[in-house]
Design a protein around this motif. Structure first.
Motif: not given
Length: 243
Positions: A162-183
């Motif tokens: 959930a942290f990953t999805k939320a932070l990605a939306k917040e940082l996308a306008p700053s050209n920062i990508q946030v993703n997660a790998v679920a092993c």
């Protein structure tokens, strides 16, 4: 030569070590971290430096904001910027929920989830200022599916998702990508509590008919970090079609 820099938490062994070494092979300066295994961390540092890159090793609890703050300050002094953040620090606990005490719960949440907050909170401002950065969080299939007798671990990984999805939306306008790998089930020391019969039974459940390798996780993490900037806010399973 201006090298990019990656910070990998929980990187004295297992998945974190494999990720750190992969980035070193690709020419990154590397910051590695663990909370206890100093000897293993220094051996990893030596291996990383064999690829003719710089490496900073820091022993400290990623679940402590003060420790992470100190690590980031030292990293900035040595490298200037952190271009890629890989939040990998994690511990597991197997046991009945009714036997779990608050101390164990807090330790798992701090190590697995609060560590992600700490590192992101201290690295993100500089990424925003530079309008670039990659954050990759190492999660687990249990973060979405849940695992019996691993309630705290599953909760911590669900929080990461959930942290990953939320932070990605917040940082996308700053050209920062946030993703997660679920092993899925990866062949690491974290799974060595299983005996051979239990491992064989586990493998029978996995359509790929084997455990994943740490090097496969590392290759995938590097691919995300060096790849498509439109890939953002995703929790991607790497589990051999298990879940």
């Amino acid at each position: 030569m201006n090298r990019s820099t990656v910070l990998v938490t929980g990187s004295s062994r297992g998945i974190g070590k494999a990720i750190a070494i992969k980035f070193a092979k690709e020419g990154y300066n590397v910051i590695i971290n663990c909370s206890h295994q100093e000897k293993e961390l220094l051996l990893t540092k030596k291996e990383i430096e064999s690829f003719q890159v710089s490496c900073m090793a820091y022993v400290g609890n990623a679940g402590s904001f003060e420790e992470v703050n100190n690590m980031i300050m030292l990293a900035k002094q040595q490298f200037g910027t952190i271009d890629v953040l890989v939040n990998n620090a994690g511990i597991s606990h197997v046991g009945l929920f009714t036997d779990m005490d608050l101390l164990t719960w807090n330790e798992i949440i701090n190590t697995n989830l609060t560590s992600v907050f700490n590192c992101c909170r201290l690295v993100v401002p500089d990424m925003i200022a530079r309008k670039q950065g990659k954050i990759i969080n190492i999660s687990s299939v249990w973060g979405s599916a849940g695992a019996s007798c691993e309630v705290a671990y599953s909760a911590s990984k669900g929080g990461i998702n959930a942290f990953t999805k939320a932070l990605a939306k917040e940082l996308a306008p700053s050209n920062i990508q946030v993703n997660a790998v679920a092993c899925g089930a990866i062949d690491t020391q974290m799974n060595h509590f299983l005996n051979q019969e239990e491992v064989s039974s586990l493998i029978e459940e996995i359509p790929a008919n084997r455990l994943g390798r740490t090097e496969e996780v590392a290759e995938f993490v590097y691919h995300i970090a060096s790849g498509n900037d439109y890939l953002n806010g995703q929790v991607i399973r790497l589990d051999g079609a298990w879940i």
